[in-house]
Motif scaffolding. Structure first.
Motif, PDB file in Angstrom:
ATOM      1  N   ALA A   1      -3.745  12.055  45.918  1.00 45.64           N
ATOM      2  CA  ALA A   1      -4.940  11.405  45.370  1.00 45.64           C
ATOM      3  C   ALA A   1      -6.103  11.767  46.286  1.00 45.64           C
ATOM      4  O   ALA A   1      -5.945  11.800  47.512  1.00 45.64           O
ATOM      5  N   THR A   2      -7.261  12.036  45.694  1.00 43.21           N
ATOM      6  CA  THR A   2      -8.430  12.466  46.447  1.00 43.21           C
ATOM      7  C   THR A   2      -9.627  11.591  46.108  1.00 43.21           C
ATOM      8  O   THR A   2      -9.802  11.200  44.955  1.00 43.21           O
ATOM      9  N   ILE A   3     -10.448  11.325  47.115  1.00 40.48           N
ATOM     10  CA  ILE A   3     -11.740  10.692  46.891  1.00 40.48           C
ATOM     11  C   ILE A   3     -12.803  11.613  47.472  1.00 40.48           C
ATOM     12  O   ILE A   3     -12.663  12.103  48.597  1.00 40.48           O
ATOM     13  N   CYS A   4     -13.826  11.900  46.674  1.00 40.47           N
ATOM     14  CA  CYS A   4     -14.941  12.749  47.097  1.00 40.47           C
ATOM     15  C   CYS A   4     -16.166  11.851  47.266  1.00 40.47           C
ATOM     16  O   CYS A   4     -16.472  11.050  46.384  1.00 40.47           O
ATOM     17  N   TYR A   5     -16.855  12.011  48.389  1.00 39.78           N
ATOM     18  CA  TYR A   5     -18.024  11.189  48.693  1.00 39.78           C
ATOM     19  C   TYR A   5     -19.305  11.964  48.443  1.00 39.78           C
ATOM     20  O   TYR A   5     -19.384  13.156  48.723  1.00 39.78           O
ATOM     21  N   PHE A   6     -20.320  11.257  47.936  1.00 37.44           N
ATOM     22  CA  PHE A   6     -21.636  11.853  47.774  1.00 37.44           C
ATOM     23  C   PHE A   6     -22.684  10.745  47.803  1.00 37.44           C
ATOM     24  O   PHE A   6     -22.362   9.565  47.653  1.00 37.44           O
ATOM     25  N   THR A   7     -23.917  11.126  48.002  1.00 42.52           N
ATOM     26  CA  THR A   7     -25.015  10.167  48.067  1.00 42.52           C
ATOM     27  C   THR A   7     -26.068  10.536  47.031  1.00 42.52           C
ATOM     28  O   THR A   7     -26.386  11.709  46.851  1.00 42.52           O
ATOM     29  N   VAL A   8     -26.574   9.526  46.355  1.00 42.39           N
ATOM     30  CA  VAL A   8     -27.669   9.700  45.416  1.00 42.39           C
ATOM     31  C   VAL A   8     -28.832   8.818  45.889  1.00 42.39           C
ATOM     32  O   VAL A   8     -28.664   7.948  46.741  1.00 42.39           O
ATOM     33  N   MET A   9     -29.985   9.037  45.312  1.00 40.57           N
ATOM     34  CA  MET A   9     -31.110   8.169  45.617  1.00 40.57           C
ATOM     35  C   MET A   9     -30.705   6.730  45.282  1.00 40.57           C
ATOM     36  O   MET A   9     -30.035   6.501  44.273  1.00 40.57           O
ATOM     37  N   PRO A  10     -31.070   5.760  46.101  1.00 41.77           N
ATOM     38  CA  PRO A  10     -30.692   4.377  45.816  1.00 41.77           C
ATOM     39  C   PRO A  10     -31.151   3.940  44.425  1.00 41.77           C
ATOM     40  O   PRO A  10     -32.208   4.340  43.948  1.00 41.77           O
ATOM     41  N   THR A  11     -30.320   3.120  43.788  1.00 45.10           N
ATOM     42  CA  THR A  11     -30.659   2.536  42.501  1.00 45.10           C
ATOM     43  C   THR A  11     -30.675   1.024  42.637  1.00 45.10           C
ATOM     44  O   THR A  11     -30.176   0.471  43.635  1.00 45.10           O
ATOM     45  N   TYR A  12     -31.205   0.352  41.650  1.00 40.30           N
ATOM     46  CA  TYR A  12     -31.267  -1.102  41.685  1.00 40.30           C
ATOM     47  C   TYR A  12     -29.866  -1.702  41.827  1.00 40.30           C
ATOM     48  O   TYR A  12     -29.635  -2.603  42.622  1.00 40.30           O
ATOM     49  N   ASP A  13     -28.919  -1.192  41.039  1.00 39.87           N
ATOM     50  CA  ASP A  13     -27.557  -1.729  41.053  1.00 39.87           C
ATOM     51  C   ASP A  13     -26.741  -1.286  42.261  1.00 39.87           C
ATOM     52  O   ASP A  13     -25.757  -1.936  42.618  1.00 39.87           O
ATOM     53  N   HIS A  14     -27.117  -0.170  42.866  1.00 39.72           N
ATOM     54  CA  HIS A  14     -26.371   0.385  43.996  1.00 39.72           C
ATOM     55  C   HIS A  14     -27.347   0.860  45.070  1.00 39.72           C
ATOM     56  O   HIS A  14     -27.549   2.067  45.263  1.00 39.72           O
ATOM     57  N   PRO A  15     -27.975  -0.092  45.780  1.00 38.53           N
ATOM     58  CA  PRO A  15     -29.023   0.270  46.741  1.00 38.53           C
ATOM     59  C   PRO A  15     -28.614   1.256  47.829  1.00 38.53           C
ATOM     60  O   PRO A  15     -29.445   2.065  48.237  1.00 38.53           O
ATOM     61  N   PRO A  16     -27.355   1.251  48.317  1.00 40.55           N
ATOM     62  CA  PRO A  16     -27.044   2.215  49.373  1.00 40.55           C
ATOM     63  C   PRO A  16     -27.046   3.668  48.898  1.00 40.55           C
ATOM     64  O   PRO A  16     -27.214   4.584  49.692  1.00 40.55           O
TER      65      PRO A  16
END
Length: 149
Positions: A66-81
Motif C-alpha cells: 500500500a502506498t501513500i503519496c504526499y502533495f501540497t496545494v494552495m490552502p482551501t477553506y475546508d483544508h487550510p494546511p
C-alpha cells in the motif's frame, strides 16, 4: 506470521512485483504491458517521490503493499494546511486476503498522514476495496472531477 514494514529503496523489487500483479488483475492485462518505461518510472517514483509504501511479508515473501503519496496545494477553506495525500497500490495477494492485511497497511499509512499534518486523503477504490475504505471512514464524494490529458 505477517510482518509489516515501511519499505526503503532496497525493497523496490518486491514493490514493483506486487504492483504489476495488482495492475494485471485490475486491467486484465499481461505483465508485459507494464514492462519498460512504466516500470522504470514506477521504480523512479518509489525511490525519489514523496511517498511511503508499506509492504506485508510472510517470511521472505512480499504478500501485500500500500502506498501513500504526499502533495501540497494552495490552502482551501475546508483544508487550510493544503497538505493532501493519495492512497494507491493497496493490494494483497489472493492467497492472503481476508486476514486484515490491507486494513493494517492502510491504517499504518493513515497514522503517518496524521503525523504529517495531512488534512485530506483521496483514493481510487475497486468494488472489492470499498467496504474496507468505508469502514475506515472514507466516503464517496462529488468534490472532484478529472481530465485525462
Amino acid at each position: 506470521m505477517i510482518i509489516f514494514e515501511k519499505a526503503g529503496t532496497e525493497r523496490v523489487g518486491e514493490f514493483i512485483k506486487l504492483r504489476i500483479e495488482l495492475l494485471c488483475g485490475i486491467y486484465d492485462k499481461p505483465e508485459t504491458e507494464f514492462e519498460g518505461e512504466f516500470t522504470r518510472l514506477s521504480e523512479e517514483f518509489f525511490r525519489h517521490g514523496n511517498q511511503t509504501t508499506v509492504l506485508a511479508f510472510n517470511g521472505e515473501r512480499a504478500v501485500g503493499c500500500a502506498t501513500i503519496c504526499y502533495f501540497t496545494v494552495m490552502p482551501t477553506y475546508d483544508h487550510p494546511p493544503g497538505k493532501r495525500a493519495h492512497i494507491m497500490n493497496v493490494y494483497t495477494n489472493a492467497d492472503y486476503r481476508r486476514r486484515g492485511i490491507a486494513r493494517k497497511m492502510v491504517t499504518m499509512l493513515l497514522d503517518e498522514a496524521r503525523e504529517h499534518g495531512v488534512s485530506y486523503i483521496s483514493l481510487d477504490a475497486t468494488e472489492n476495496g470499498r467496504p474496507l475504505y468505508t469502514s475506515l471512514g472514507f466516503a464517496a464524494n462529488e468534490e472532484n472531477m478529472g481530465l485525462n490529458l
